[in-house]
Enzyme design. Structure first.
Site, PDB file in Angstrom:
ATOM      1  N   CYS A 268     -18.687  15.539  19.600  1.00  0.00           N
ATOM      2  CA  CYS A 268     -18.434  16.692  20.450  1.00  0.00           C
ATOM      3  C   CYS A 268     -17.730  17.883  20.021  1.00  0.00           C
ATOM      4  O   CYS A 268     -18.150  19.116  20.540  1.00  0.00           O
ATOM      5  CB  CYS A 268     -17.728  16.331  21.604  1.00  0.00           C
ATOM      6  SG  CYS A 268     -16.036  15.463  21.356  1.00  0.00           S
ATOM      7  N   ASP A 566      39.566  50.092  36.850  1.00  0.00           N
ATOM      8  CA  ASP A 566      38.386  49.579  36.860  1.00  0.00           C
ATOM      9  C   ASP A 566      37.394  50.835  36.748  1.00  0.00           C
ATOM     10  O   ASP A 566      36.321  50.742  35.932  1.00  0.00           O
ATOM     11  CB  ASP A 566      37.878  49.186  38.433  1.00  0.00           C
ATOM     12  CG  ASP A 566      38.608  47.687  38.637  1.00  0.00           C
ATOM     13  OD1 ASP A 566      39.184  47.192  37.859  1.00  0.00           O
ATOM     14  OD2 ASP A 566      38.389  47.353  39.649  1.00  0.00           O
TER      15      ASP A 566
HETATM   16  N1  NAD Z   1      39.269  44.658  38.007  1.00  0.00           N
HETATM   17  C1  NAD Z   1      39.874  43.636  38.894  1.00  0.00           C
HETATM   18  O1  NAD Z   1      40.092  42.590  38.261  1.00  0.00           O
HETATM   19  C2  NAD Z   1      40.425  43.905  40.080  1.00  0.00           C
HETATM   20  C3  NAD Z   1      40.969  42.749  40.730  1.00  0.00           C
HETATM   21  C4  NAD Z   1      41.469  43.015  42.048  1.00  0.00           C
HETATM   22  C5  NAD Z   1      41.238  44.319  42.620  1.00  0.00           C
HETATM   23  N2  NAD Z   1      40.531  45.318  41.992  1.00  0.00           N
HETATM   24  C6  NAD Z   1      40.215  46.742  42.391  1.00  0.00           C
HETATM   25  O2  NAD Z   1      41.465  47.313  42.389  1.00  0.00           O
HETATM   26  C7  NAD Z   1      41.520  48.446  43.232  1.00  0.00           C
HETATM   27  C8  NAD Z   1      42.837  48.396  43.951  1.00  0.00           C
HETATM   28  O3  NAD Z   1      43.890  48.715  43.052  1.00  0.00           O
HETATM   29  P1  NAD Z   1      45.556  48.956  43.334  1.00  0.00           P
HETATM   30  O4  NAD Z   1      45.779  47.843  44.376  1.00  0.00           O
HETATM   31  O5  NAD Z   1      46.310  49.067  42.083  1.00  0.00           O
HETATM   32  O6  NAD Z   1      45.296  50.367  44.090  1.00  0.00           O
HETATM   33  P2  NAD Z   1      44.791  51.817  43.599  1.00  0.00           P
HETATM   34  O7  NAD Z   1      44.417  51.774  42.248  1.00  0.00           O
HETATM   35  O8  NAD Z   1      43.430  51.989  44.517  1.00  0.00           O
HETATM   36  O9  NAD Z   1      45.934  52.822  44.042  1.00  0.00           O
HETATM   37  C9  NAD Z   1      46.297  52.904  45.289  1.00  0.00           C
HETATM   38  C10 NAD Z   1      47.080  54.104  45.359  1.00  0.00           C
HETATM   39  O10 NAD Z   1      48.251  53.936  44.905  1.00  0.00           O
HETATM   40  C11 NAD Z   1      48.589  55.165  44.085  1.00  0.00           C
HETATM   41  N3  NAD Z   1      49.482  54.634  42.866  1.00  0.00           N
HETATM   42  C12 NAD Z   1      49.086  53.757  41.986  1.00  0.00           C
HETATM   43  N4  NAD Z   1      50.239  53.765  41.085  1.00  0.00           N
HETATM   44  C13 NAD Z   1      51.281  54.325  41.713  1.00  0.00           C
HETATM   45  C14 NAD Z   1      52.754  54.386  41.265  1.00  0.00           C
HETATM   46  N5  NAD Z   1      53.103  53.769  40.322  1.00  0.00           N
HETATM   47  N6  NAD Z   1      53.375  55.169  42.356  1.00  0.00           N
HETATM   48  C15 NAD Z   1      53.049  55.859  43.200  1.00  0.00           C
HETATM   49  N7  NAD Z   1      51.609  55.591  43.702  1.00  0.00           N
HETATM   50  C16 NAD Z   1      50.773  55.052  42.694  1.00  0.00           C
HETATM   51  C17 NAD Z   1      47.270  55.579  43.520  1.00  0.00           C
HETATM   52  O11 NAD Z   1      47.291  56.873  43.097  1.00  0.00           O
HETATM   53  C18 NAD Z   1      46.359  55.395  45.018  1.00  0.00           C
HETATM   54  O12 NAD Z   1      46.485  56.528  45.741  1.00  0.00           O
HETATM   55  C19 NAD Z   1      40.546  48.136  44.322  1.00  0.00           C
HETATM   56  O13 NAD Z   1      39.305  48.796  43.917  1.00  0.00           O
HETATM   57  C20 NAD Z   1      39.916  46.666  43.894  1.00  0.00           C
HETATM   58  O14 NAD Z   1      38.750  46.221  44.379  1.00  0.00           O
HETATM   59  C21 NAD Z   1      40.224  45.136  40.797  1.00  0.00           C
END
Ligand code: NAD
Ligand code: FE2
Length: 873
Positions: A268, A566
């Site tokens: 074949c 972040d």
């Molecule tokens: N990347 C990661 O692994 C991870 C894990 C958990 C949460 N997140 C994210 O992180 C964010 C939350 O971050 P956060 O809780 O740090 O809050 P944030 O960064 O949103 O800050 C909150 C407020 O606190 C103020 N602030 C920050 N530090 C300050 C200080 N020393 N004195 C006075 N004011 C201050 C900031 O200006 C803001 O107005 C969210 O978006 C969350 O989803 C990320």
């Protein structure tokens, strides 16, 4: 044919002459008895080991080799076609070559082991095989199938082509004697000599037959395929061969003459139509003639076509398998008695060619010739030829130009494409190439076969795959450098940099933090991007990337809360990889190790220093960045996002107001409590979870009550980073999935959204799951035990129950102590708005990647219940 040939158009013609009567009761009994014998033999065969089987195979091979000439003689005598010397060669291929291939192969018990993948393969026989064999290779196919069946411990019942019954019986007799002497169970090799269609039909449906292995023409292939039984059928061939202008013409001529005269072309895979490039056509044909081929005139071509194919779709048996001079004589054409092959010039027009009777398979030393106008025309001709009874079988090309070989191979639908080699002998394997030796050439679905391979012992086995459970290896990855405790910011002085972009938010800039940074950086240019907003969205990221693209820094210093860190991670990513999109990189996944989204593996061009000013997210060490996209939060996760340096200086957190202290502190606690029960939890991450939780329970109320308590701030800063290291490797769970959905929809700070669900999710995970999460590294449901372990280490308690409730009670106490709202209602969410959003929230939470590592697989209704619990308490 597939195979081996059977005369394709010929075989139907060959068998139609049999009377068609129903199988008599008596004959049925006899057939049943043979099948029953085969079945018993198959059962005994299954008990033999590899050594016993190999002994039987060797005995059969020896007997076959010794009988090769005698069996060839019988074949010629019975069928009246072919060439004695070539039939001997075929018998050797079916024994010696087959043995060379089979001798080291394992076909019994464990035949293969894949140590790396923890898989063992165990071979089992099929049972009773019904083998249909062709007139073209009436002894070699029987030798081959019988030996392959013995190698695989199967019993075979042969039903040979009607005009090759004796060839089959004699071959089987030789093999049975040798095999039974070597220990083959009696009944394992039998012949049913009935040519009656009815017996074949009866066998095709016989409950005792396990597998049908057909080598034959298209009708028997179709019949076998329609029987409803598993099987392997191989059908006819019609091999085109393309002679490209780059071919070695002299070599090609000899190859084709060897092949086309082999067994007078009753095989074949033999060449059927030769397509020759225009520029070498004359030279090639002249060489053919010089080597003993005869070019038919138009008139002779017509005469031959009428002689061979003049009776409808049946081939004239008188035309099959004769040497060229004898065939010519029978067709009324006069040629030199030394003529090897008759060349029949065929039309180069595709329509005319398709209509020509000689486009078909010619099991005789007749080769069609077509002059090709171009490469494409030649390929079109080859394709056309295969479409006339040769799909799936064999084709060939002679060329030294790789691109034309590739183009031909891509276009032609044949299971074997031989390059610069004769097809008749070449396709059987082992002579001109490394193809598996066979007399069963799979034709793929195009030819009614389930395979395009050269069929051998593997296809006659039931292979069992024994797959042992494998626990995937895990990891613990941390950033290269982390500096902590008061004054850690001083480490900025060590950095060697020219151009820096500081990423931050407005409030942080106003607090004068950027001045602290600037004062410690020795760089020529320091630019500041202070537009980050809490829970940053795509717009913020894009503006940041534009600035990075413009300034081209060698260092980014991100200073602020999790939102800032972040944002900076995402900015660096899209600055370095402008081709990537958020949409592609956040594609959902089931297992992070197998996900579809591909992050760049190139080293970073820009270093990233992360300096948290909150004590919560752990973003300074984590591979995650959470970005708000419309009403949703999307998480970018990849270790390429981990900052190069983390500087955790509690002095920067002294300014945190109590509410943000609480929000971010509870976020950190949630990280520890989710990572400890995650399906990716390990002793490494557990260690970090325990210490992080212990520090938070102790220091968060103090930091909340007195923001200037530097010891409490230091403990919280370190705890948040420790929890970050834990969830960077074990990831989080359903609590975060819910918090992401609710936080984005109602604009709640991330930590506060976590706080609302934390008590509910703890109890949810501690209860008996409705559905477990499939996870190879997480064999038993240990989430309740992990909570108990954490509770016992921090709060004591002898019984698991006790330790667990101490933990849960302490969480409630802590939430109360830091004045967290306990419900979404308390957090200011309106009930009607909540209820309207509920179905969407549940779905968003379900699809959140955080759920992937939760120990319990959340159902949509359970998420809905948890959301309700979050609203109403
Ligand atoms: N990347 C990661 O692994 C991870 C894990 C958990 C949460 N997140 C994210 O992180 C964010 C939350 O971050 P956060 O809780 O740090 O809050 P944030 O960064 O949103 O800050 C909150 C407020 O606190 C103020 N602030 C920050 N530090 C300050 C200080 N020393 N004195 C006075 N004011 C201050 C900031 O200006 C803001 O107005 C969210 O978006 C969350 O989803 C990320
Ligand atoms: Fe978080």
């Amino acid at each position: 044919m597939p195979k081996t040939a059977t005369a394709p158009p010929a075989s139907p013609a060959l068998s139609v002459s049999r009377p068609s009567t129903a199988v008599s009761a008596e004959r049925r009994h006899e057939v049943d008895a043979m099948v029953a014998r085969a079945k018993t033999a198959a059962e005994q065969f299954r008990r033999l080991d590899q050594e016993q089987v190999d002994r039987i195979v060797l005995a059969m091979v020896r007997a076959g080799v010794r009988a090769a000439p005698e069996l060839a003689r019988i074949a010629i005598q019975e069928t009246g076609f072919g060439v004695f010397e070539d039939k001997v060669v075929k018998n050797f291929v079916a024994t010696e070559f087959l043995y060379d291939y089979l001798k080291d192969k394992r076909s019994v018990g464990v035949i293969d082991e894949d140590v790396e993948r923890n898989i063992v393969y165990i071979a089992e026989p099929i049972g009773v095989v019904l083998a249909i064999t062709p007139i073209t290779n009436p002894t070699s196919t029987v030798l081959y199938k019988a030996i392959v069946a013995a190698k695989t411990r199967n019993a075979v019942i042969f039903r040979p082509a009607p005009l090759a019954i004796r060839s089959c019986q004699e071959t089987v007799a030789v093999l049975v004697k040798a095999a039974e002497d070597a220990g083959m169970p009696p009944g394992a090799l039998q012949v049913i000599p009935d040519a009656a269609h009815e017996v074949t039909h009866y066998l095709f449906k016989h409950p005792g037959v396990d597998f049908i292995w057909v080598t034959g023409g298209p009708k028997i292939v179709a019949l076998a395929n329609a029987s409803g039984k598993p099987g392997l059928s191989v059908g006819p061939g019609n091999a085109p061969v393309y002679i490209h202008r780059t071919a070695d013409l002299r070599g090609a001529v000899v190859d084709i003459l060897i092949s086309k005269t082999f067994d007078a072309s009753v095989i074949c895979p033999a060449e059927q139509t030769c397509v020759i490039d225009d520029v070498v056509y004359e030279e090639m044909v002249a060489e053919f003639q010089r080597m003993g081929a005869y070019v038919l005139t138009d008139d002779e071509t017509d005469r031959l076509a009428t002689f061979a194919f003049g009776c409808g779709d049946k081939v004239n048996l008188q035309a099959l398998g004769q040497a060229a001079p004898e065939l010519a004589r029978r067709a009324g054409i006069e040629v030199d008695p030394a003529t090897k092959v008759l060349l029949a010039p065929l039309p180069d027009d595709l329509v005319a060619l398709a209509a020509h009777p000689l486009i078909r398979e010619k099991l005789m030393p007749v080769l069609g010739l077509v002059r090709a106008r171009s490469e494409q025309h030649a390929i079109d001709v080859a394709v056309l030829v295969t479409e006339h009874g040769g799909l799936g079988h064999t084709s060939a090309i002679y060329a030294t130009d790789d691109s034309v070989i590739t183009a031909f191979s891509l276009a032609v639908r044949t299971g074997r494409i031989l390059v610069n080699a004769p097809t008749a002998v070449g396709a059987l394997g082992g002579i001109y190439n490394n193809l598996t030796p066979t007399f069963s050439l799979g034709c793929g679905t195009w030819g009614g076969s389930s395979t395009t391979e050269n069929v051998n012992y593997r296809q006659l086995l039931n292979v069992k795959t024994v797959s042992r459970r494998r626990t995937p290896p895990q990891w613990f990855r941390v950033p290269a450098n982390s500096f902590f405790n008061s004054g850690a910011l001083e480490n900025l002085r060590e950095l060697d940099t020219k151009t820096v972009v500081v990423v931050t938010d407005g409030p942080t800039e106003h607090r004068g933090v950027i001045d602290l940074i600037r004062a410690r950086l020795h760089s020529e240019h320091v630019y500041v991007f202070s537009d980050v907003t809490p829970e940053p969205d795509e717009g913020v990221i894009q503006r940041g990337v534009e600035m990075l693209d413009r300034v081209r820094p060698d260092l980014i210093v991100a200073v602020g809360g999790g939102s800032v860190l972040d944002a900076a991670k995402a900015m660096r990513l899209f600055h370095e990889q402008p081709g990537q999109t958020l949409d592609e990189l956040t594609l959902p996944f089931l297992d992070p190790r197998k996900r579809v989204a591909e992050y760049s593996r190139e080293p970073h061009r820009v270093r990233l220093v992360a300096i948290p000013t909150t004590s919560g997210t752990g973003s300074e060490v984590s591979p995650a960045a959470v970005i708000t996209v419309g009403p949703r939060k999307q998480t970018l996760v990849d270790y390429s996002l981990v900052p190069d340096i983390a500087i955790v200086d509690p002095l920067l957190t002294l300014s945190l107001p109590p509410a943000i202290t609480a929000d971010s502190g509870i976020d950190a606690l949630t990280h520890a409590l989710e990572a400890v029960v995650s399906i990716f939890a390990s002793p490494y991450t557990d260690a970090f979870c325990v210490q992080a939780a212990r520090l938070i329970f102790d220091s968060l109320p103090r930091a909340f009550a007195d923001g200037s308590d530097i010891q409490a701030r230091t403990d919280m800063a370190n705890a948040a980073t420790l929890a970050g290291l834990a969830f960077s490797n074990a990831f989080v769970g359903t609590n975060h999935a819910l918090a992401h959905a609710v936080g984005a929809t109602f604009g709640l700070p991330h930590g506060r959204a976590n706080a609302i669900f934390l008590p509910h999710v703890l109890r949810y995970n501690a209860a008996l799951p409705t559905k477990f999460m499939p996870a190879p590294g997480y064999s038993a449901y240990v989430a309740p035990d992990k909570y108990a372990m954490l509770g016992r280490v921090i709060f004591g308690g002898r019984q698991p129950e006790d330790a667990r409730s101490r933990l849960f009670r302490s969480v409630d106490d802590l939430l109360r102590a830091v004045e967290m709202p306990r419900t979404l209602a308390e957090a200011g969410v309106d009930e009607d708005t909540f209820l309207a959003a509920l179905p969407e929230l549940a779905m968003t939470a379900l699809l959140d990647v955080s759920n992937r590592t939760n120990p319990r697989m959340p159902l949509l209704v359970e998420l809905t219940d948890l959301l309700r619990a979050g609203f109403y308490g």
